[in-house]
Scaffold this motif. Sequence first.
Motif, PDB file in Angstrom:
ATOM      1  N   ASN A  47      49.116 124.315  50.985  1.00 12.38           N
ATOM      2  CA  ASN A  47      49.593 123.256  51.876  1.00 12.38           C
ATOM      3  C   ASN A  47      51.024 123.480  52.331  1.00 12.38           C
ATOM      4  O   ASN A  47      51.444 122.959  53.354  1.00 12.38           O
ATOM      5  CB  ASN A  47      49.518 121.897  51.161  1.00 12.38           C
ATOM      6  N   HIS A 231      54.738 115.409  43.558  1.00 10.00           N
ATOM      7  CA  HIS A 231      53.656 115.311  44.531  1.00 10.00           C
ATOM      8  C   HIS A 231      52.331 115.867  44.051  1.00 10.00           C
ATOM      9  O   HIS A 231      51.399 116.005  44.824  1.00 10.00           O
ATOM     10  CB  HIS A 231      54.076 116.012  45.836  1.00 10.00           C
ATOM     11  N   SER A 239      43.938 110.576  47.235  1.00  8.45           N
ATOM     12  CA  SER A 239      44.627 109.891  48.332  1.00  8.45           C
ATOM     13  C   SER A 239      44.539 108.381  48.169  1.00  8.45           C
ATOM     14  O   SER A 239      45.229 107.642  48.845  1.00  8.45           O
ATOM     15  CB  SER A 239      44.043 110.314  49.683  1.00  8.45           C
ATOM     16  N   GLY A 241      45.344 106.818  45.418  1.00  8.68           N
ATOM     17  CA  GLY A 241      46.255 106.361  44.370  1.00  8.68           C
ATOM     18  C   GLY A 241      45.957 106.905  42.993  1.00  8.68           C
ATOM     19  O   GLY A 241      46.760 106.721  42.091  1.00  8.68           O
TER      20      GLY A 241
ATOM     21  N   SER B  14      58.413 116.267  50.722  1.00 10.45           N
ATOM     22  CA  SER B  14      57.465 115.525  51.561  1.00 10.45           C
ATOM     23  C   SER B  14      58.096 114.224  52.033  1.00 10.45           C
ATOM     24  O   SER B  14      58.961 113.652  51.363  1.00 10.45           O
ATOM     25  CB  SER B  14      56.206 115.209  50.761  1.00 10.45           C
ATOM     26  N   LYS B  59      44.804 101.567  51.562  1.00 12.73           N
ATOM     27  CA  LYS B  59      44.380 102.672  52.432  1.00 12.73           C
ATOM     28  C   LYS B  59      43.252 102.231  53.363  1.00 12.73           C
ATOM     29  O   LYS B  59      43.286 102.504  54.566  1.00 12.73           O
ATOM     30  CB  LYS B  59      43.929 103.864  51.574  1.00 12.73           C
ATOM     31  N   ALA B 130      42.379 114.040  53.141  1.00  8.38           N
ATOM     32  CA  ALA B 130      43.372 113.157  53.738  1.00  8.38           C
ATOM     33  C   ALA B 130      44.743 113.818  53.708  1.00  8.38           C
ATOM     34  O   ALA B 130      45.066 114.567  52.790  1.00  8.38           O
ATOM     35  CB  ALA B 130      43.406 111.840  52.966  1.00  8.38           C
ATOM     36  N   ARG B 131      45.539 113.548  54.731  1.00 12.13           N
ATOM     37  CA  ARG B 131      46.915 114.057  54.748  1.00 12.13           C
ATOM     38  C   ARG B 131      47.884 113.003  54.237  1.00 12.13           C
ATOM     39  O   ARG B 131      49.079 113.263  54.120  1.00 12.13           O
ATOM     40  CB  ARG B 131      47.325 114.475  56.168  1.00 12.13           C
ATOM     41  N   LEU B 132      47.409 111.798  54.020  1.00 13.67           N
ATOM     42  CA  LEU B 132      48.263 110.725  53.497  1.00 13.67           C
ATOM     43  C   LEU B 132      47.868 110.448  52.054  1.00 13.67           C
ATOM     44  O   LEU B 132      46.687 110.460  51.725  1.00 13.67           O
ATOM     45  CB  LEU B 132      48.089 109.437  54.306  1.00 13.67           C
ATOM     46  N   GLN B 133      48.855 110.206  51.212  1.00 16.88           N
ATOM     47  CA  GLN B 133      48.562 109.816  49.834  1.00 16.88           C
ATOM     48  C   GLN B 133      49.165 108.437  49.593  1.00 16.88           C
ATOM     49  O   GLN B 133      50.355 108.223  49.807  1.00 16.88           O
ATOM     50  CB  GLN B 133      49.158 110.828  48.853  1.00 16.88           C
ATOM     51  N   PHE B 134      48.330 107.532  49.155  1.00 14.50           N
ATOM     52  CA  PHE B 134      48.764 106.158  48.915  1.00 14.50           C
ATOM     53  C   PHE B 134      48.975 105.948  47.423  1.00 14.50           C
ATOM     54  O   PHE B 134      48.263 106.520  46.603  1.00 14.50           O
ATOM     55  CB  PHE B 134      47.714 105.168  49.425  1.00 14.50           C
ATOM     56  N   SER B 135      49.915 105.094  47.103  1.00 15.30           N
ATOM     57  CA  SER B 135      50.060 104.716  45.690  1.00 15.30           C
ATOM     58  C   SER B 135      49.754 103.231  45.573  1.00 15.30           C
ATOM     59  O   SER B 135      49.827 102.486  46.553  1.00 15.30           O
ATOM     60  CB  SER B 135      51.473 105.016  45.193  1.00 15.30           C
ATOM     61  N   GLU B 185      54.275 103.306  47.720  1.00 10.96           N
ATOM     62  CA  GLU B 185      54.717 104.231  48.753  1.00 10.96           C
ATOM     63  C   GLU B 185      53.532 104.942  49.394  1.00 10.96           C
ATOM     64  O   GLU B 185      52.438 104.989  48.822  1.00 10.96           O
ATOM     65  CB  GLU B 185      55.684 105.270  48.166  1.00 10.96           C
ATOM     66  N   THR B 187      52.837 108.718  50.990  1.00 12.62           N
ATOM     67  CA  THR B 187      53.404 110.065  51.118  1.00 12.62           C
ATOM     68  C   THR B 187      52.683 110.817  52.227  1.00 12.62           C
ATOM     69  O   THR B 187      51.451 110.838  52.269  1.00 12.62           O
ATOM     70  CB  THR B 187      53.256 110.838  49.791  1.00 12.62           C
ATOM     71  N   LEU B 189      51.815 114.263  53.520  1.00  7.22           N
ATOM     72  CA  LEU B 189      51.783 115.641  53.027  1.00  7.22           C
ATOM     73  C   LEU B 189      52.217 116.609  54.122  1.00  7.22           C
ATOM     74  O   LEU B 189      52.162 116.265  55.318  1.00  7.22           O
ATOM     75  CB  LEU B 189      50.363 115.995  52.569  1.00  7.22           C
ATOM     76  N   PRO B 190      52.646 117.837  53.729  1.00  8.65           N
ATOM     77  CA  PRO B 190      52.986 118.822  54.765  1.00  8.65           C
ATOM     78  C   PRO B 190      51.788 119.056  55.694  1.00  8.65           C
ATOM     79  O   PRO B 190      50.652 119.120  55.230  1.00  8.65           O
ATOM     80  CB  PRO B 190      53.274 120.093  53.939  1.00  8.65           C
TER      81      PRO B 190
END
Lengths: 416, 253
Positions: A47, A231, A239, A241, B14, B59, B130-135, B185, B187, B189-190
């Motif tokens: 990535n 990360h 994704s 959580g 990131s 999400k 997914a390119r987004l990571q949720f917490s 948050e 995040t 990702l690249p």
Amino acid sequence: MKRIHLTITAETPLAIGQRKPGASVSEAMDYIPGTVIRGAIAAHILNQTSDSPADGDDFHTLFLNDNAAVFQNAYPAVLKLSSDQYDVSQGEVKVLPATALSSKTNSGFQPKAGVFDALIDSFCAREHGHFYEPNDVNGDRVEPFKGFYSQHQGSYYAHSVNQRLLTRVGINRRRATAQEEILYSIKVLDEFQGKAQDGTPQPTVYKSAILISDDNLATALQTFLEQNSPHFRLGGSTSRGLGKVHIETQIEDIKDIDERSNVIQARIDIFNEKLNERWSLWNVFNDSNSTKGRTFFTLDLQSDAILSEHWQRTTVISEAMLNQFTNIHDPDLQLHMAYSSYDYRSGWNAAWGLQKDVELMTNMGSVYLFSTQQPQAWYEPLAWLESRGVGDRVSEGFGQIRVCDEFHLVFREGAE
Amino acid sequence: MIQLASLNQSFQPSTTLPLTAIIDTALCVGAGGSSGSLSDKPILKRADGKLIIPASQLKGRLRHECEKIARALGWAICESPVAETMCPQRAGLTGNFQHEHYEIGDRNPDGSPRHHCLICQLFGNPSLPARLQFSDLICTEDPDNTPEVLRPGVTINRRRRTAEEKKLYFLETSPANAQLPFTGEITLLPGTPYFAQALILAGLKHIHALGGSKSAGLGWLQWESSVFKHPEINDDIWEFLAAAPSPPSGGEP
């Protein structure tokens, strides 16, 4: 050769699922397999760059070479000292041998009924022509005691992680109600293992290691892991959580092969000393000297292994297989006992975008007792085997072994 | 050619969007399958007892809002959450879906470019990570200060205007009107598409409530985040989002 120690602290629940062939329920494993750690690191490297892997580059050396890095399984490292006292094991977290036994009604390490090992006694009994059905010193029935353990301040502790079930549902966008067939439950490993006396929760900590033969590459990988530590996500549903972890690294030199073979020799010597002591006790039934001139050693699987002989899957490491693994020829090598069982394992390969083949594998904790008349020839090959592993897919953490695990020296009278 | 040393030198952290939701009313995020509570719908908690809004809900809800916005702007968007109606299955259909804006830079085994709608490029689908990571959004208040609140409710029989039989229920909620902050948050990702932040912020502005019984007044919130104050989104991105490719005549939208 370098070893990067990984201390993995879970910040959210981990969904380390395993689904067996034909089963519809996804269970959670109670540790993080090396293949998951390897996949996460490989995906993270890919990535970060738009370049593709090429022959001879770092990615190839780490993941694709014949002599690729070994990513060991991460085992739970939290010690429960009492109901409200926790600590993280400083020592090595090991897998109990399949020959470990404990009371059927009050199983566990002291102060419970205690755990002991029956390998040497069952071998002696069989060689003396007796049927061996063990019980504990109180006369209670015993059964196999499996799992992870470590020693802390002279005492033995079992390691485990709590699990819970998360239920989730998809929402139908038109009706704004639950979508049909998208109600599902995920078994996850808890991110906390309880509360200490002062009310602070104890995070779940796992310990693992990466073995790399190229020293410069090991240092570069450690830097990469530290930079990207916040990360990393391990397991499924990342994704959404789950699987967020914090990874701490520590790098150390692996002793050279001479030093390691000395350690192996010392372990084998102590094992044989105890075996001979025990043998002399069993000699009260009939005087036998069938162990004379032979040196015994065990192989204890510290992770699941994928073994094959003559192109067929097997769960036993035979004499021929061990000769082949170590590349030596010892016609006197003899397999005396094998305690092993099997399971199936599959998985998901993100690079292929496909499911991995279902493999039949030998369960961790399996024990094989060998003897030889030429022990000197074996110390060095066994030391090499202990750092590399046996069978297929060793770079993913399969087939890790330990020679003559110290737990075999815990007998029934001194159950820990 | 991938060399770790050069990757380490060109390391770029990131992008992370911090989020805080201030709950104005009581919150009711049900924990399906839970036991050990007197209520019919227990509230979701972390293993250490802190209240949370799960990342999966944030999400899913944000995806829904982004889908609405993108569709309103004229973009063809696949239909989640059913895998059979999402992008990989839509790829062979006629319409304005196979457009250069939907190319993700990857190729199918037959060499043709892969297309995924703007939303799938961010939130993923069964064939695209997914390119987004949720917490999780975690309540920062000490669990001792957020006692279990049981809220009884009953359905009224419309004819008799009295309580309906077997329709008395109890919801577990957070303390009402306590302005509880939930922080988390997102995040990026690249490799996340450049329009991501604009769409996320616009979508978040449309989320006024989370959890169950929203129409009955539970879970209403307001967002607090530094990214709302200085979003620093170029005009080019807004113009890109506003210039959706028009569907060909006769094709499906």
